[in-house]
Design a protein around this motif. Structure first.
Motif, PDB file in Angstrom:
ATOM      1  N   LYS A 171      -2.686  -8.830   6.861  1.00 48.82           N
ATOM      2  CA  LYS A 171      -3.706  -9.770   7.339  1.00 48.82           C
ATOM      3  C   LYS A 171      -3.125 -10.753   8.357  1.00 48.82           C
ATOM      4  CE  LYS A 171      -5.235 -10.842   3.122  1.00 48.82           C
ATOM      5  NZ  LYS A 171      -6.073 -11.441   2.051  1.00 48.82           N
ATOM      6  N   THR A 203      -4.717  -0.318  -0.812  1.00 44.49           N
ATOM      7  CA  THR A 203      -5.136  -1.678  -0.474  1.00 44.49           C
ATOM      8  C   THR A 203      -6.434  -2.044  -1.191  1.00 44.49           C
ATOM      9  OG1 THR A 203      -6.138  -0.707   1.520  1.00 44.49           O
ATOM     10  CG2 THR A 203      -4.017  -1.841   1.782  1.00 44.49           C
ATOM     11  N   LEU A 211      -0.140  -6.613   1.646  1.00 43.41           N
ATOM     12  CA  LEU A 211      -1.495  -6.883   2.098  1.00 43.41           C
ATOM     13  C   LEU A 211      -1.570  -8.221   2.826  1.00 43.41           C
ATOM     14  CD1 LEU A 211      -4.433  -5.977   2.191  1.00 43.41           C
ATOM     15  CD2 LEU A 211      -4.770  -7.005  -0.073  1.00 43.41           C
ATOM     16  N   LEU A 254     -10.463  -1.615   3.317  1.00 45.00           N
ATOM     17  CA  LEU A 254     -10.187  -3.031   3.147  1.00 45.00           C
ATOM     18  C   LEU A 254     -11.443  -3.663   2.566  1.00 45.00           C
ATOM     19  CD1 LEU A 254      -7.546  -4.525   3.897  1.00 45.00           C
ATOM     20  CD2 LEU A 254      -8.730  -5.420   5.907  1.00 45.00           C
ATOM     21  N   ASP A 259     -10.986  -9.618   2.058  1.00 45.40           N
ATOM     22  CA  ASP A 259      -9.879  -9.597   3.022  1.00 45.40           C
ATOM     23  C   ASP A 259     -10.389  -9.724   4.445  1.00 45.40           C
ATOM     24  OD1 ASP A 259      -7.766  -9.221   1.093  1.00 45.40           O
ATOM     25  OD2 ASP A 259      -8.516  -7.184   0.847  1.00 45.40           O
TER      26      ASP A 259
END
Length: 485
Positions: free
Chosen positions: A147, A125, A143, A91, A95
């Motif tokens: 989150k 990702t 994605l 990640l 993010d």
């Protein structure tokens, strides 16, 4: 994800409720809480391209085992730290910053430490495994849903905190049949570290397991979604102990890859996961619980130059998770990525014109354990040394057939990072709060200065082609040393 629209709405409602002014309680005693959320992609809803091998993604044809985001929250009454472990390849920091803002864990009193387990059978990702080289394979809807779900899980774990005590344990495992080093010199981190939060009457809340090997038992021929051996490890621990299991990848650069005892496939996934889980349980059985534990978290933002020619050629797709800056620290417009990539293709960017990105190095302390968060894949020798063969396992230190062995006389002297960690039970977490690629010892950083980084040098130099560049190593490790001081 497989979560319904109703569940996504519930996640958002929880986030909005927290953001609307609800006060965070200040616990007066050491506490811990945990929560897990399913982040398995829906193959009917999302375009799922699996990450981790080659220059393009593999279309997922099914799901073998679910992917999870697992969160554990620790508080000593003054500081609160949430640790999130995600069954994803990686990640980016943008993010992670989103997650911290969404969960309101972005203050000196409340911090969020995010680690990807680095399975090679999860959706792209990072934007590096699309339908063709240079085209992102990220499904933005997936994605975004991840989150939202993780931010809600942090808040739920916080709400579920209760008075707790900590156990910390470590074991030194024989890597044979578990992990091997594909690049000379052979240095394998044998340390398995476990941190367990339990209620005051001994009921497990969360178990953190740190082990240094790529979750890549499944190779490029696999087209099923899976958390690889990290998923098998956590499934066994959760079944036998209860509570949530968080896998934290250790120093996996080099390249640390599973050592198989049978055909590559899910039987080996289960074998390695079960062996690691068994070792974690054995180590914990000898550990003593500590009540009244302290919690600490600190980090340092650092700037890194983008030196890798491939990254410069594909700036628009490869750096969507990192805003670009010039050498003076001035932000560059998003459209500048296209201009810089074109200039590099035709005229080669000078060192002064190359863009920079920002990342972070972090330090986490939980009772008698402490973790160093590295935003990429650190070569174990930078953490341990081992240039005299102390950590080679059953492998030769250097392969006699290597046409270009490293010059070990140029290897850096200690003390190494693990030696400097100021606690009884140290561990190092890779893919922590970002992913900048491999962090290669500078003395052994060898690569041709062509636009495509090809042909490769003789021997094994894959890691250089998947690093942000040579300079990152010194910048990141220097920051780590400052944090530990």
């Amino acid at each position: 994800m497989k979560a319904s629209a109703r569940r996504t709405a519930a996640c958002l409602a929880l986030i909005l409720a927290q953001g609307s002014g609800r006060a965070f309680a200040s616990p007066k005693v050491s506490m811990a809480g945990a929560y897990s959320v399913d982040i398995t992609p829906s193959l009917d809803t999302h375009r799922v391209l699996l990450a981790g091998y080659g220059a393009k993604g593999r279309r997922a044809r099914g799901v073998h085992d679910k992917l999870y985001a697992r969160v554990a929250v620790f508080s000593d009454g003054t500081k609160t730290v949430a640790v999130a472990s995600l069954d994803l390849l990686g990640l980016y920091r943008a993010d992670v910053l989103d997650l911290r803002r969404m969960a309101r864990f972005d203050t000196p009193e409340r911090s969020l430490f995010v680690a990807a387990g680095h399975t090679h059978s999860a959706p792209d990702t990072l934007g590096m495994w699309g339908p063709a080289p240079g085209i992102s394979g990220v499904d933005r809807g997936y994605l975004r849903g991840v989150k939202e779900a993780v931010a809600a899980a942090v808040l739920t774990a916080y709400d579920r905190m209760k008075p707790a005590k900590l156990k910390t344990a470590a074991a030194r495992l024989d890597p044979k049949g578990l992990c091997r080093d594909r690049r000379d010199p052979a240095v394998i981190d044998p340390h398995l570290t476990v941190v367990s939060a339990e209620t005051l009457d001994g009921k497990p809340i969360a178990t953190l397991v740190n082990w240094s090997c790529h979750p890549e038992v499944l190779d490029a021929g696999n087209d099923l979604v899976s958390a690889d051996f990290a998923g098998a490890l956590c499934a066994k621990l959760e079944a036998e102990r209860g509570g949530a299991c968080l896998f934290l990848a250790g120093s996996i650069g080099g390249l640390m890859t599973p050592e198989l005892e049978g055909p590559r496939g899910f039987a080996e996934v289960e074998r390695i996961g079960s062996e690691l889980a068994g070792s974690a349980l054995k180590a914990l059985s000898k550990a003593k619980a500590l009540a009244g534990f302290k919690v600490e978290y600190r980090s340092e933002e650092v700037s890194l130059p983008v030196e890798n020619s491939r990254y410069l050629l594909f700036l628009p797709s490869l750096t969507f998770g990192h805003p670009l800056f010039d050498a003076a620290g001035k932000p560059l417009a998003e459209s500048k990525a296209y201009t810089l990539a074109a200039r590099h293709l035709f005229t080669r960017l000078s060192e002064e014109d190359r863009p920079w990105v920002r990342t972070e190095v972090s330090f986490l302390k939980l009772g008698q354990a402490c973790g160093l968060g590295i935003p990429g894949e650190l070569f174990p020798e930078l953490a341990l040394g081992g240039y005299k063969g102390e950590y080679r396992g059953s492998q030769p230190l250097t392969d006699p057939a290597n046409p270009d062995p490293p010059d070990l006389s140029q290897a850096p002297a200690g003390p190494y990072l693990r030696e400097l960690m100021p606690c009884r039970t140290p561990f190092i977490v890779n893919l922590a709060n970002d992913q900048i690629g491999y962090i290669v010892p500078e003395y052994d950083f060898k690569i041709r200065k062509s636009l495509t980084l090809l042909p490769r040098m003789p021997g094994h130099h894959y890691e250089e082609t998947n690093s942000i560049g040579r300079s990152a190593t010194g910048i990141v490790t220097d920051a780590a040393r400052r944090l530990m001081r």
